[in-house]
Design a protein around this motif. Structure first.
Motif, short mmCIF file in Angstrom:
data_model
loop_
_atom_site.label_atom_id
_atom_site.label_comp_id
_atom_site.label_asym_id
_atom_site.label_seq_id
_atom_site.Cartn_x
_atom_site.Cartn_y
_atom_site.Cartn_z
N ALA A 258 0.83 -1.21 0.00
CA ALA A 258 0.00 0.00 0.00
C ALA A 258 0.86 1.26 0.00
CB ALA A 258 -0.94 0.00 1.21
N SER A 259 1.99 1.23 0.72
CA SER A 259 2.88 2.37 0.76
C SER A 259 3.48 2.64 -0.62
CB SER A 259 4.00 2.13 1.79
OG SER A 259 4.94 3.18 1.77
N GLY A 260 3.92 1.58 -1.30
CA GLY A 260 4.47 1.74 -2.64
C GLY A 260 3.43 2.24 -3.64
N TYR A 261 2.22 1.74 -3.51
CA TYR A 261 1.12 2.16 -4.38
C TYR A 261 0.80 3.64 -4.15
CZ TYR A 261 -3.46 1.61 -6.74
OH TYR A 261 -4.54 1.70 -7.58
N LEU A 262 0.74 4.04 -2.87
CA LEU A 262 0.45 5.43 -2.53
C LEU A 262 1.54 6.36 -3.07
CD1 LEU A 262 -1.13 7.61 -0.94
CD2 LEU A 262 0.21 6.98 1.07
N HIS A 263 2.78 5.96 -2.93
CA HIS A 263 3.89 6.78 -3.42
C HIS A 263 3.83 6.93 -4.93
CE1 HIS A 263 7.93 8.49 -3.64
NE2 HIS A 263 8.21 7.61 -4.59
N ARG A 264 3.45 5.86 -5.63
CA ARG A 264 3.45 5.87 -7.10
C ARG A 264 2.23 6.58 -7.67
NH1 ARG A 264 3.25 6.61 -11.55
NH2 ARG A 264 3.90 5.38 -13.36
N PHE A 265 1.06 6.40 -7.06
CA PHE A 265 -0.18 6.88 -7.68
C PHE A 265 -0.90 7.96 -6.88
CE2 PHE A 265 0.35 2.43 -9.16
CZ PHE A 265 0.57 2.71 -10.50
N GLY A 266 -0.40 8.29 -5.71
CA GLY A 266 -0.98 9.38 -4.95
C GLY A 266 -2.23 9.04 -4.19
N GLN A 267 -2.62 7.78 -4.13
CA GLN A 267 -3.76 7.36 -3.33
C GLN A 267 -3.58 5.91 -2.93
OE1 GLN A 267 -6.70 7.89 -6.70
NE2 GLN A 267 -7.54 6.03 -5.80
N LEU A 268 -4.24 5.52 -1.84
CA LEU A 268 -4.12 4.15 -1.36
C LEU A 268 -4.90 3.21 -2.27
CD1 LEU A 268 -4.55 4.76 2.47
CD2 LEU A 268 -2.48 3.91 1.32
N PRO A 269 -4.46 1.95 -2.36
CA PRO A 269 -5.20 0.98 -3.17
C PRO A 269 -6.45 0.52 -2.46
CG PRO A 269 -3.41 -0.11 -2.02
CD PRO A 269 -3.27 1.36 -1.72
N GLY A 270 -7.36 -0.08 -3.22
CA GLY A 270 -8.48 -0.77 -2.61
C GLY A 270 -7.99 -2.07 -1.98
N ARG A 271 -8.93 -2.88 -1.53
CA ARG A 271 -8.56 -4.08 -0.79
C ARG A 271 -8.58 -5.35 -1.62
NH1 ARG A 271 -6.24 -3.85 4.37
NH2 ARG A 271 -6.85 -1.86 5.31
N SER A 272 -8.73 -5.23 -2.94
CA SER A 272 -8.82 -6.47 -3.72
C SER A 272 -7.94 -6.43 -4.96
CB SER A 272 -10.29 -6.74 -4.10
OG SER A 272 -10.42 -8.02 -4.67
N HIS A 273 -8.44 -5.85 -6.05
CA HIS A 273 -7.81 -6.08 -7.35
C HIS A 273 -6.45 -5.43 -7.52
CE1 HIS A 273 -10.13 -8.66 -9.90
NE2 HIS A 273 -11.24 -8.15 -9.42
N ALA A 274 -6.15 -4.36 -6.83
CA ALA A 274 -4.82 -3.76 -6.95
C ALA A 274 -3.76 -4.74 -6.48
CB ALA A 274 -4.75 -2.47 -6.15
N GLY A 275 -3.98 -5.32 -5.30
CA GLY A 275 -3.02 -6.28 -4.75
C GLY A 275 -2.98 -7.57 -5.55
N ILE A 276 -4.14 -8.03 -6.02
CA ILE A 276 -4.19 -9.26 -6.81
C ILE A 276 -3.38 -9.07 -8.10
CG2 ILE A 276 -5.67 -10.80 -8.15
CD1 ILE A 276 -7.89 -10.23 -6.16
#
Length: 281
Positions: A258-276
């Motif tokens: 989630a930290s890497g996603y937030l740094h890259r895209f400026g918002q936190l991921p959801g709880r399913s498909h981003a991580g999948i």
């Protein structure tokens, strides 16, 4: 879903290539957008990717799963998808030679209702929830590929002292959703598992139900994992219980992602498909 899949895959590719790729070969991400509810759009997207000569196909879910599966079986490339359909698991297993390139990278949906019954029983037995009755209700969702494990859940419910009933929608229209919400209000079950997986339908049901709510615990599947769900409901999403067969935990692995996603895209991921999509890639 599409935004989450694209970003999760993109983050994985960028990190993988930053480490040198696979034996010095960099990975390319080729994205085609389709309308998952439209057969012609889906078929055009698959044909486009096949014509481009992609080496691996990844995808989420489609309304016509057999169209996709038959196309991919003839194509032959490794296919990694995240449709939680139990029926599709059985479809792939029925011909392990022709469909040996199929990889369903999430748990099947026949776990949903048995777990719903188990969680409600745990809440009740631990004294953390006082159910208003001994009745549980399941909204199946309007899909030919949905199982939800109702038969096994029925047995579990009987052993645990519940009466488990089901509602099978004939469609996804606002009138249908309004009618189901009214039925829930009048029946007043102790808890209801809402089987609408798309945020628009799940939110529409909750909004209708909250117009005159009964003393019923709302239990959803999958839809709350998508950021749109919380954005649309806001504080009205508080106190809802939900589950997904494959999701991002809040452990150190999930927090790091989630930290890497937030740094890259400026918002936190959801709880399913981003991580999948990230793990799959």
């Amino acid at each position: 879903d599409g935004v989450e899949m694209r970003r999760g895959s993109q983050l994985a590719v960028e990190q993988f290539n930053d480490r040198g790729g696979a034996d010095g070969r960099l990975i390319e991400l080729d994205i085609v957008e389709v309308d998952v509810l439209d057969d012609d759009s889906t078929l055009r997207g698959l044909t486009d990717l096949a014509d481009r000569g992609v080496n691996v196909l990844t995808a989420g879910h489609f309304s016509n799963q057999h169209l996709v599966h038959n196309f991919v079986a003839n194509w032959g490339v490794p296919y990694m998808h995240t449709s939680a359909s139990t029926e599709l698991s059985q479809f792939a297993a029925s011909d392990p030679v022709r469909r040996q390139n199929f990889f369903q990278v999430c748990a099947p949906d026949d776990l949903y209702t048995p777990r719903f019954v188990q969680v409600m029983s745990q809440f009740r037995d631990l004294g953390s929830w006082a159910p208003s009755s001994d009745r549980l209700l399941l909204i199946m969702g309007a899909s030919d590929f949905t199982d939800f494990g109702y038969v096994r859940a029925q047995t579990l419910a009987e052993k645990a002292g519940w009466i488990l009933e089901t509602v099978l929608p004939t469609g996804r229209s606002s009138e249908e959703i309004r009618a189901i919400a009214e039925r829930v209000r009048s029946a007043e079950p102790a808890a209801i598992m809402i089987g609408f997986i798309f945020p628009a339908e799940a939110v529409a049901f909750i909004e209708e139900f909250l117009e005159g709510p009964s003393d019923t615990l709302l239990y959803l599947i999958y839809a709350p994992s998508i950021p749109e769900f919380r954005q649309r409901l806001g504080l009205r999403s508080e106190s809802l219980v939900w589950a997904t067969t494959t999701g991002t935990y809040s452990d150190h692995i999930g927090r790091h992602f989630a930290s890497g996603y937030l740094h890259r895209f400026g918002q936190l991921p959801g709880r399913s498909h981003a991580g999948i999509a990230y793990d799959r890639t």
